[in-house]
Scaffold this motif. Structure first.
Motif, mmCIF file in Angstrom:
data_model
loop_
_atom_site.group_PDB
_atom_site.id
_atom_site.type_symbol
_atom_site.label_atom_id
_atom_site.label_comp_id
_atom_site.label_asym_id
_atom_site.label_seq_id
_atom_site.Cartn_x
_atom_site.Cartn_y
_atom_site.Cartn_z
ATOM 1 N N ARG A 83 0.856 -1.184 0.000
ATOM 2 C CA ARG A 83 0.000 0.000 0.000
ATOM 3 C C ARG A 83 0.892 1.234 0.000
ATOM 4 N N ASP A 84 0.333 2.389 -0.294
ATOM 5 C CA ASP A 84 1.184 3.571 -0.385
ATOM 6 C C ASP A 84 1.748 4.003 0.962
ATOM 7 N N ASP A 85 1.200 3.465 2.083
ATOM 8 C CA ASP A 85 1.778 3.772 3.394
ATOM 9 C C ASP A 85 2.812 2.733 3.808
ATOM 10 N N GLY A 86 3.115 1.781 2.914
ATOM 11 C CA GLY A 86 4.130 0.776 3.185
ATOM 12 C C GLY A 86 3.612 -0.507 3.808
ATOM 13 N N THR A 87 2.352 -0.534 4.211
ATOM 14 C CA THR A 87 1.799 -1.737 4.825
ATOM 15 C C THR A 87 1.410 -2.754 3.758
ATOM 16 N N GLY A 88 1.223 -4.007 4.181
ATOM 17 C CA GLY A 88 0.834 -5.059 3.250
ATOM 18 C C GLY A 88 1.917 -5.389 2.239
ATOM 19 N N ARG A 89 3.167 -5.237 2.642
ATOM 20 C CA ARG A 89 4.285 -5.390 1.702
ATOM 21 C C ARG A 89 4.514 -6.852 1.324
ATOM 22 N N VAL A 90 4.704 -7.094 0.033
ATOM 23 C CA VAL A 90 5.161 -8.374 -0.495
ATOM 24 C C VAL A 90 6.339 -8.081 -1.405
ATOM 25 N N GLU A 91 7.221 -9.090 -1.630
ATOM 26 C CA GLU A 91 8.441 -8.769 -2.357
ATOM 27 C C GLU A 91 8.966 -9.964 -3.150
#
Length: 542
Positions: A83-91
């Motif tokens: 998300r644009d706030d950095g949460t829910g990050r996958v890589e």
């Protein structure tokens, strides 16, 4: 709609501040991954197709540019989606992949053996589907941020591209004015526009990624307070809540709803069900449903679970700003809460005319019925019309007869008190009191009106088989009478209206006052054989 793109520079500074003891931050780079040798700006994100025409999934791609003149390896570099706030990050972490100097390298999530011609590399399922709105893509070498861009929304079939008028670099892609929608069709990829694997076209004349427009080309903004209201919601449907809950929102202005979210509080907002430019006309009602079967018409997915018990709320937000909020206290099963055209809050009416599904009352997607008029403090409904309560005054109601010790029934269930009402009055709020304290008040939203000259019987039981055969009972008596050494009173708001005190009572015989205020024992039998005249005028005392 194409949304704003931005690079979160502040986040980079914050990371540096937190790690200053180990990285120096006076020019020394942040620690990288021992497996990669890439500095900030060595790779630049130049294009993304997050919302391809048709199914997203395997048709998505991200373009990475090497702005240098010599080849560089992506070995150890991490591509992250969040998300644009950095949460829910996958890589996804790249292997030993070389990108030639000045080249554009395209990565996508199609299987390696099914890659479209315009995609060079598969990152598989590591990133899942790219987000279509309020999203961020970033490149990392360990803790070192190489490049990042955020976008607020996308439009079906249009890639977002960094303006190709000037050579790409990691500073230019920070500027919203440098991004636009691609207009050139992708060869062999019908319905989609972009320039994967090659230099981007100029954005001159193309729409800049800032606004969503309606069918007439008028720019639209996200809703703010006054543009949308929550008008109805089913928090406790008859059936499975997880499938059958819904919320109805009415839009009073023509707006872009791509960032609209619902939640039970500002800190508990669900994801927006809308992607890309999503214009909604003024006067439109949108039904958010937990499943397609939640209501006869479901327009968007409800990504939050509503509460059933106690004080609850629902928040409508857009772009991290509250647009509307409603509060309610509990939710009876099968009845929706609604806000009518005048702004009154009430439960949906019951009855077959108001059932949208068996056992569930409401009007999702339709105009709401008018709520009953609201009652203010000290008011009651008189034939459905609110008016002020007309309370009795001291002396206008009198205790004129009481049975404290019945013998033709069990003692407690056969007790009763007769009250004479001398002037028109409403009994709303009336309480009884004895030596143990006051009872709960006689409460009703309807005016409990009594005409002058009325005799009322308050009894412990309204069952003739239990109360000694009383001819009728008007109200339940909320106190129990002692056989002796007792004092009872009628009160309103703590103010006594009338009271009687007695030292003893005769078994099976009521005590009465006649029309001259003389006290004596009753002499007329009633019901199962006890003596008294409940509900009838008292005879003269001897």
């Amino acid at each position: 709609m194409v949304g704003m793109l931005r690079r979160p520079r502040a986040a980079t500074r914050e990371i540096c501040g937190l790690l200053s003891l180990v990285c120096g931050c006076g020019g020394d780079p942040l620690p990288g991954d021992p497996g990669c040798d890439v500095a900030e700006g060595d790779f630049v994100l130049t294009e993304v197709l997050a919302n391809p025409d048709g199914a997203d999934g395997t048709n998505e791609y991200v373009e990475i540019h090497n702005p240098g003149s010599t080849g560089r390896s992506l070995r150890g570099v991490v591509l992250a989606s969040s998300r644009d706030d950095g949460t829910g990050r996958v890589e996804h972490r790249f292997g030993d992949i070389d990108v030639a100097g000045g080249a554009y390298f395209v990565v996508g999530n199609a299987d390696a053996d099914q890659l479209p011609d315009h995609v060079d590399y598969s990152y598989g399922s590591g990133l899942g589907n790219l987000r279509n709105a309020t999203a961020k893509l970033s490149l990392w070498c360990g803790q070192r941020l190489i490049d990042a861009v955020s976008y607020q929304s996308t439009r079906d079939g249009y890639a977002l591209i960094l303006d190709g008028e000037v050579l790409p670099n990691s500073d230019r892609n920070d500027d919203v004015a440098e991004w636009c929608e691609a207009l050139d069709a992708i060869q062999g990829f019908a319905g989609n526009s972009g320039s994967p694997g090659m230099a981007n076209a100029s954005c001159d004349g193309a729409p800049v990624a800032t606004t969503c427009a309606d069918s007439n080309g008028v720019s639209l903004a996200s809703p703010v307070v006054g543009d949308a209201v929550i008008t109805e919601w089913m928090a406790n449907p008859r059936g499975l809540d997880a499938d059958l809950e819904w919320v109805e929102v009415t839009f009073t202005s023509t707006v872009d709803v791509s960032g609209v979210r619902l939640g039970t509080g500002f800190d508990d907002l669900g994801a927006s069900p809308f992607t890309g430019c999503s214009p909604v006309d003024a006067g439109t009602t949108v039904v958010f449903g937990a499943s397609p079967g939640a209501a006869p018409r479901v327009d968007a997915t409800l990504n939050v679970s509503l509460g059933n018990v106690g004080p609850r709320g629902i928040v409508l937000a857009a772009d991290d700003e509250v647009v509307d909020q409603v509060d309610y206290d509990g939710a009876p099963e099968g009845r929706a809460w609604q806000v009518d055209a005048s702004g009154l809050l009430c439960l949906a009416p019951m009855g077959p005319d108001y059932e949208y599904a068996e056992g569930n009352a409401g009007s999702p997607g339709l105009p709401n019925p008018t709520c009953p008029p609201a009652l203010g403090p000290g008011m009651c409904f008189d034939d459905g019309v609110p008016r002020d309560i007309r309370p009795p005054v001291a002396g206008s109601v009198q205790v004129i007869e009481w049975m404290a010790s019945p013998v033709s029934s069990e003692n407690r269930t056969g007790e009763w008190v007769e009250v004479f009402v001398g002037s028109d009055a409403d009994l709303n709020g009336l309480t009884w009191s004895d030596l143990t304290g006051p009872s709960d008040p006689l409460e009703s939203t309807t005016c409990i009106h009594v005409a002058a000259g009325t005799l009322l019987v308050f009894a412990r039981s309204d069952d003739p088989a239990l109360n000694g055969g009383l001819p009728f009972v008007d109200y339940v008596l909320p106190i129990s009478l002692n056989n002796g050494n007792e004092s009872i009173s009628l009160e309103l708001g703590g103010t006594p209206l009338d009271s009687v005190t007695y030292d003893k009572s005769e078994p099976g015989t009521a005590t009465q006052f006649d029309g001259f205020g003389v006290r004596c024992l009753a002499s007329t039998s009633y019901g199962a054989g006890d003596f008294g005249t409940p509900g009838a005028p008292n005879p003269l005392c001897p």
